[in-house]
Design a protein around this motif. Structure first.
Motif, mmCIF file in Angstrom:
data_model
loop_
_atom_site.group_PDB
_atom_site.id
_atom_site.type_symbol
_atom_site.label_atom_id
_atom_site.label_comp_id
_atom_site.label_asym_id
_atom_site.label_seq_id
_atom_site.Cartn_x
_atom_site.Cartn_y
_atom_site.Cartn_z
ATOM 1 N N LYS C 104 70.779 48.954 -35.191
ATOM 2 C CA LYS C 104 71.200 47.920 -34.240
ATOM 3 C C LYS C 104 72.406 47.160 -34.758
ATOM 4 C CE LYS C 104 67.858 45.261 -32.569
ATOM 5 N NZ LYS C 104 66.518 44.652 -32.472
ATOM 6 N N ARG C 117 72.896 41.350 -29.953
ATOM 7 C CA ARG C 117 73.015 42.294 -28.855
ATOM 8 C C ARG C 117 73.480 43.629 -29.404
ATOM 9 N NH1 ARG C 117 73.079 41.444 -23.489
ATOM 10 N NH2 ARG C 117 74.617 42.499 -22.193
ATOM 11 N N LYS C 121 68.021 49.735 -28.822
ATOM 12 C CA LYS C 121 66.910 48.789 -28.929
ATOM 13 C C LYS C 121 65.822 49.443 -29.768
ATOM 14 C CE LYS C 121 67.709 46.797 -24.349
ATOM 15 N NZ LYS C 121 68.645 47.777 -23.747
ATOM 16 N N ILE C 122 65.060 48.633 -30.487
ATOM 17 C CA ILE C 122 63.916 49.176 -31.223
ATOM 18 C C ILE C 122 62.665 48.573 -30.601
ATOM 19 C CG2 ILE C 122 62.852 49.542 -33.467
ATOM 20 C CD1 ILE C 122 65.549 49.021 -34.744
ATOM 21 N N ASN C 123 61.916 49.412 -29.916
ATOM 22 C CA ASN C 123 60.778 48.917 -29.157
ATOM 23 C C ASN C 123 59.474 49.192 -29.879
ATOM 24 O OD1 ASN C 123 62.303 48.374 -26.514
ATOM 25 N ND2 ASN C 123 62.854 50.473 -27.043
ATOM 26 N N MET C 136 60.014 52.531 -31.718
ATOM 27 C CA MET C 136 60.781 53.556 -31.012
ATOM 28 C C MET C 136 62.192 53.054 -30.707
ATOM 29 S SD MET C 136 59.894 55.750 -27.614
ATOM 30 C CE MET C 136 60.575 54.865 -26.233
ATOM 31 N N THR C 138 65.643 53.146 -28.950
ATOM 32 C CA THR C 138 66.129 53.765 -27.710
ATOM 33 C C THR C 138 67.616 53.493 -27.520
ATOM 34 O OG1 THR C 138 65.396 51.814 -26.513
ATOM 35 C CG2 THR C 138 63.952 53.725 -26.429
ATOM 36 N N VAL C 188 73.276 47.518 -20.380
ATOM 37 C CA VAL C 188 73.395 46.069 -20.484
ATOM 38 C C VAL C 188 74.610 45.634 -19.679
ATOM 39 C CG1 VAL C 188 72.285 45.979 -22.734
ATOM 40 C CG2 VAL C 188 74.758 46.184 -22.600
#
Lengths: 188, 450, 318
Positions: C104, C117, C121-123, C136, C138, C188
């Motif tokens: 990120k 930002r 993304k790390i979910n 995860m 993404t 985004v």
């Protein structure tokens, strides 16, 4: 003017860095183990394609050196199995898989590499062959799809939309012509 | 057919009753209020242009907010034009005549502001022309642009063409001293003399347009529903969405025309023309449309609710028992169930109860669109995480409310000025009806009930 | 070309705006509106026009020109065409991700995004109540049947020959249909005009040409770092990951690399049961996942940063 200057500066920077890189590489080979060498050849045994690397030191075969065979790819080199140790003849042989993708003609670049060690230093031989599987890029870029560009809209969609628009706007234009007619009738 | 003969003198009661009248004090207050709302909204939009869409509460997850739900609302309301002026006409419903023009101006005003509000929602409104320069026919947005433009034009024609004889009356009754007014009506009246040929032509045009506007009206709302249904989102990924939207639009539009009709009837003393029978009929129609909408709602919520697929389930939970439950149940009960129940009774179909119920339906319809757009976006497949807390919810900012209110006020302002300039009940069509032999039912309808 | 471009300074770096757009905008009389909407950022400097080898005139902010970077490759890169003969693909090994967050921050840095930002993304995901949660990452999945590209009304987002889904921020009208169409929330939006970079900051971080630009009121997303890949260098998230989570490569070559290991793509997916997230949607992502089995790290929940709360878990679709 700025344009030219900029290009000259870039060119200079580029050639400088290239020069530095070259000299570094040369000196590395010079200083450590100039006598150790690796050569790469291709052969075939029992219809199995093989890559053969010969490691020598002072022109004598070198035994017990681990050689890694790799295929050069865009973002790294793909190892062809584990490292192979050279035999009494200084030879290390690796079977070349039949399914390695090459370029559109099947060309691949094979590397035989000896990792940095006291005996030989780092050794690298590179050779191209057409043993790879020829690859063709299946390009759906110019197909008519829903995700395509405006020009590549599916024909059925274009025909449907255009005919509907033509029909409805045809009627609208006819209505407008009736308004013109109403106007003209009133003048008379 | 004999052309309609309209007497242009004081003896013609229709002229006295139906010719446009100057705003009285309450009319001026109403216009002033709407203008203030529009000005505030305009100011808010300038702020949005300067600072970007950051002035809204939309963020990466709720990337569509009340601008879009308001857009869907406008499109829904605009469907009424086709309902009254086309479907009821094709069904040969005679009592619709005094309601046709009201519903058609609502349709035109609503679809016009639907187009405006969609530009307000754009991140780069100055690039609107890209739609024409680089338009991709594969995108449902382009279909929407095409069908909304077409519907706006056809609705405008459907408003304008039957207006011609009445514009001519205005032209003829305007004294030469008020030059601008005279020029204005003369310009719009297209040399209308009321000849038999001219009447034949407008009857033909009205018939053609009435047929044409029905598929277009279904089209605008179906395509608008596809803006949602062509995605994978929970709550939108539904093959039921087109008819569901159309049914909701008919219900909202019908309620909208009843509400506006009630206000006009009281304000301009039109009780002789818009009778209690009209409200009774429109109320029955609204019950029918509400029942159809109820049916689609059951489909839309019961079927996924039965399965409770993971993300669908979370979305539905937020509606049924979660954050949006109070709003959801209010909208479903007061915007659909209560109206049906109230208007099933004869007393509930009197003008005032029907007006109140219609207002409930219209307000409910607005919030229903909010509930269709926003909660879905808050339930993406990959849950919202690692973003500021405020991104997990959506509450419109004052700028969004102001701009939205301004668009609604703007639509009302268009209707108001239309009523100021033109007869809101068609004088020539009423004359025509009075001159042709009437059935018993129609005679009853126009008996003075005052 | 159009010197009026100086007034609409809506890109912070690789300013490859086509003069046509600006000219036509003025010609259609919307220049006034454009001025009203323009960003309030300070000007970064003069624009310099360069003639690229294929005869196109490109306009670059003078501050962008950094003679130390031999990036002559970049001017050849057509934003709408992609690298010929390649099909980029990514494999993300979930068994190795511990939410270190380096992907990120590398993404934020290389794309000039604010710290909070990034395009990746790390979910936190959990396949079922009894299964252990896992992280995860993404990025954009660069689908081969891309729902976002389908719905774009103006062709501002498009599929490149090399598989990448690109964005033209000078074309985008900001309708955000692609954002709601994307089932993976990969996109985004540039909501405000505040976020800016000064020249010093830009010089510290080497610019990527041909990546997503930052234009207020338009959509942005992961672009697989086309400038890197054109040079046969791995995207920044791949390089930055300390645990070798990301493999990147060319599907045509059937080879992916995470910087340390280079492996056959088909073998990797076969051996480790590679899958694509929400395969049943039919979007044909170009990003594969390896399931979070035999993990290298036990799952440790992240400390909730002060500006983020309500971390929810979710079932994944494999």
């Amino acid at each position: 003017m700025k344009l030219k200057l900029n290009h000259i500066i870039r060119g200079l920077a580029l050639s400088c860095s290239f020069f530095v890189l070259c000299t570094q590489r040369l000196s590395a080979q010079d200083s450590t183990n100039a006598e150790a060498q690796i050569t790469l050849t291709f052969g075939e045994q029992d219809s199995v394609k093989q890559a053969k690397a010969v490691v020598t030191k002072n022109h004598a075969p070198l035994k017990g050196v681990d050689v890694i065979f790799l295929v050069k790819k865009s973002f790294g080199s793909l190892p062809l199995g584990d490292a192979v140790t050279t035999d009494d003849n200084g030879e290390a042989v690796a079977d070349f898989p039949t399914d390695i993708p090459g370029d559109h003609e099947g060309n691949v670049t094979v590397l035989a590499k000896v990792e940095e060690n006291d005996q030989t230093g780092e050794l690298l031989a590179t050779k191209s062959t057409n043993w790879g599987v020829p690859t063709t890029v299946k390009d759906r870029f110019d197909q008519r799809t829903l995700w395509g560009t405006a020009e590549n809209a599916p024909i059925t969609l274009v025909v449907t939309v255009v005919s509907l628009v033509a029909l409805v706007w045809g009627i609208i234009i006819y209505m407008l012509s009736q308004l013109v007619k109403i106007n003209r009738l009133g003048k008379a | 057919m004999e052309p309609v003969k309209i007497k242009l003198d004081k003896s013609n009661q229709l002229l006295t009753d139906l010719m446009p009248k100057k705003f009285n004090a309450s009319g001026k207050l109403w216009v002033g209020l709407l203008l203030v709302i529009v000005v505030i909204g305009f100011f808010a939009y300038i702020r949005q242009l300067q600072k970007g869409l950051v002035v809204t509460d939309m963020r990466d997850f709720t990337s569509w907010g009340i601008y879009i739900s308001n857009f869907v609302f406008f499109v829904a309301i605009s469907l009424v034009g086709s309902l009254v002026s086309a479907i009821l006409k094709l069904a040969n419903v005679k009592w619709r005549t005094p309601l046709v023009r009201i519903s058609e101006i609502i349709a035109v005003a609503a679809i016009f502001f639907a187009a405006i509000i969609i530009i307000v929602d754009m991140g780069r409104p100055e690039r609107f022309w890209h739609l024409f320069a680089f338009g991709r026919i594969q995108s449902p947005i382009l279909w929407d642009v095409i069908v909304i433009t077409t519907y706006l034009v056809v609705s405008s024609l459907l408003l304008y063409i039957p207006l011609l004889p009445d514009i001519a009356i205005c032209r003829d009754l305007t004294p030469a001293s008020s030059k601008f007014k005279k020029w204005f009506y003369t310009f719009l009246a297209l040399n209308w003399r009321g000849t038999a040929q001219q009447y034949t032509l407008i009857h033909k045009c009205i018939n053609v347009l009435a047929v044409l506007v029905v598929p277009l009206a279904l089209g605008i709302h179906t395509v608008t529903s596809w803006l949602f249904a062509t995605t994978y989102r929970a709550g939108w990924d539904s093959s039921n969405f087109g008819p569901y939207f159309v049914a909701g639009a008919f219900q909202a539009g019908c309620a909208g025309v009843i509400a506006v009709t009630y206000v006009l009837r009281n304000h301009y003393s039109l009780k002789k023309y818009i009778t209690t029978k009209h409200f009774d009929n429109m109320a029955k129609l609204l019950v029918l449309l509400s029942l159809v909408y109820l049916y689609f709602n059951i489909n839309e919520y019961l079927v996924p609710g039965y399965k409770m697929k993971t993300v669908d389930g979370e979305h539905l939970k937020s509606l049924f028992t979660g954050h949006y439950a109070p709003l959801f149940w209010s909208v479903q009960i007061f915007g659909m169930i209560v109206p049906i129940v109230v208007m099933l009774f004869k007393k509930g179909r009197a003008p005032l109860p029907v007006f109140i119920v219609s207002l409930m339906v219209v307000v409910g319809a607005w919030f229903k669109r909010f509930l269709i757009v926003v909660p879905t976006l808050l339930h993406p497949f990959i849950p919202i995480q690692n973003v500021p807390a405020s991104w997990h919810t959506y509450m419109p900012t004052w700028e969004e409310w102001a701009i939205t209110a301004a668009s609604l006020a703007g639509a009302l302002l268009v209707i108001t000025f239309f009523v100021r300039l033109f007869p809101i009940i068609s004088i020539w069509e009423m004359t025509e009806e009075q001159q042709t032999p009437q059935t018993d039912e129609q005679t009853n309808l126009y008996e003075a009930k005052a | 070309m159009d010197s009026n471009n100086n007034e609409s300074n809506d890109s912070r770096r690789d300013f490859l705006r086509k003069g046509f757009v600006a000219t036509a905008a003025v010609a259609t009389g919307v220049g006034l509106l454009e001025t009203a909407c323009k960003d309030t950022k300070p000007k970064t400097g003069d624009k310099v026009k360069l003639l690229s080898p294929d005869g196109k005139i490109v306009e670059v902010d003078s501050s962008m020109i950094n003679p130390a970077i031999p990036d002559s490759l970049l001017s050849k890169h057509n934003v709408r065409e992609g690298v010929p003969g390649k099909k980029f693909v990514m494999v993300i090994d979930l068994s190795r991700c511990k939410n270190a967050g380096k992907c990120k921050s590398a993404c934020s840095k290389m794309h000039y995004l604010p710290d909070n930002r990034s395009y990746i993304k790390i979910n936190k995901m959990q396949d079922s109540d009894k299964a252990s949660p896992y992280w995860m990452p993404t990025p954009c999945f660069h689908c081969d049947n891309p729902p976002c590209v389908k719905v774009c009304p103006v062709g501002a987002t498009f599929k490149l020959t090399d598989g990448i889904v690109g964005i033209d921020n000078d074309r985008c009208i900001g309708c955000r249909f692609c954002m709601v169409a994307c089932p993976y929330s990969a996109r985004v939006f540039n909501w405000d005009t505040e976020y800016q970079l000064n020249i010093t900051q830009m010089n510290e971080i080497k610019p990527h040409a041909a990546c997503s630009t930052h234009v207020t009121g338009t959509v942005e997303k992961c672009d697989f770092c086309p400038t890197q890949t054109a040079k046969n260098e791995l995207p920044d998230c791949v390089q930055a990951c300390p645990n070798g989570v990301f493999y990147f490569g060319d599907e045509v070559e059937d080879v992916v690399s995470n910087g340390d290991e280079t492996v056959r793509l088909s073998q990797l997916l076969k051996d480790k049961s590679g899958y694509r997230y929400l395969e049943d949607l039919g979007t044909k992502p170009r990003v594969y996942y390896l399931p979070p089995v035999n993990r290298q790290f036990p799952f440790k929940d992240a400390e909730v940063p002060p500006d983020a709360e309500g971390q929810t878990t979710h079932q994944s679709g494999h």
